[in-house]
Write a protein that holds these residues in place. Structure first.
Motif, PDB file in Angstrom:
ATOM      1  N   THR A   6      28.817 -69.347 -79.254  1.00 57.42           N
ATOM      2  CA  THR A   6      29.049 -69.378 -77.729  1.00 57.42           C
ATOM      3  C   THR A   6      30.801 -69.616 -77.198  1.00 57.42           C
ATOM      4  N   LEU A   7      31.548 -69.844 -78.381  1.00 59.55           N
ATOM      5  CA  LEU A   7      33.060 -69.995 -78.308  1.00 59.55           C
ATOM      6  C   LEU A   7      33.544 -68.632 -78.285  1.00 59.55           C
ATOM      7  N   SER A   8      34.400 -68.693 -77.280  1.00 60.75           N
ATOM      8  CA  SER A   8      35.256 -67.062 -77.317  1.00 60.75           C
ATOM      9  C   SER A   8      36.865 -67.516 -76.724  1.00 60.75           C
ATOM     10  N   PHE A   9      37.580 -66.592 -77.164  1.00 63.02           N
ATOM     11  CA  PHE A   9      39.125 -66.836 -76.706  1.00 63.02           C
ATOM     12  C   PHE A   9      39.414 -65.726 -75.787  1.00 63.02           C
ATOM     13  N   ARG A  10      40.265 -65.950 -74.946  1.00 57.49           N
ATOM     14  CA  ARG A  10      40.809 -64.801 -73.964  1.00 57.49           C
ATOM     15  C   ARG A  10      42.133 -65.140 -73.502  1.00 57.49           C
ATOM     16  N   TYR A  11      42.888 -64.002 -72.889  1.00 59.27           N
ATOM     17  CA  TYR A  11      43.938 -64.560 -72.257  1.00 59.27           C
ATOM     18  C   TYR A  11      43.396 -65.205 -70.923  1.00 59.27           C
TER      19      TYR A  11
END
Length: 150
Positions: free
Chosen positions: A4-9
């Motif tokens: 459920t973890l995510s990276f984004r700008y």
């Protein structure tokens, strides 16, 4: 890391949540205007956020100038610390820097923040210098750390 973890700008819509996170993590938090300026006025700034199920739980920012990166901030909400998320976030920034042909990265860390220093050393950072009375809230010294990331 959880699925459920995510990276984004970082985006403008994130700023209120980022400022709230700042107040939970730092004694001298950055203002909303400071982040807005980083996003829209500073051509060198890059900011990633880390989300869990749509909630911002951390972020990392850096200035990427020619072949060097300067970490401006890295923060993980206190209740999410100790899970390797700070390391994952900093590694995401290091990977971005490698893509952009950045050769070196630097940051300042409080002399008393041995947990952060251990993380940085784990990722190859080395002590470079001391900035005396760097932190305005208590006049604490900062340790300047560097790593070659090429």
């Amino acid at each position: 890391m959880s699925q459920t973890l995510s990276f984004r700008y970082m985006e403008e819509k994130d700023l209120d949540e980022i400022v709230e996170l700042e107040h939970k993590c730092f004694t001298v938090p950055w203002s909303r205007d400071a982040f807005f300026n980083e996003l829209y006025q500073n051509q060198y700034a890059t900011y990633f956020i880390l989300e869990e199920e749509g909630k911002i739980i951390g972020y990392c920012g850096a200035w990427l100038v020619i072949d060097e990166a300067h970490i401006t901030n890295i923060a993980i909400l206190p209740e999410f610390r100790g899970r390797g998320l700070g390391e994952a976030l900093l590694q995401k920034m290091i990977d971005k820097c490698r893509e952009d042909h950045i050769e070196r990265m630097t940051l300042e860390v409080r002399a008393s923040n041995t947990v952060a220093q251990s993380l940085y050393k784990k990722l190859g950072f080395q002590d470079g210098a001391i900035r005396k009375k760097y932190y305005s809230d208590n006049q604490e010294d900062a340790i300047v750390m560097w790593v070659n990331i090429e």
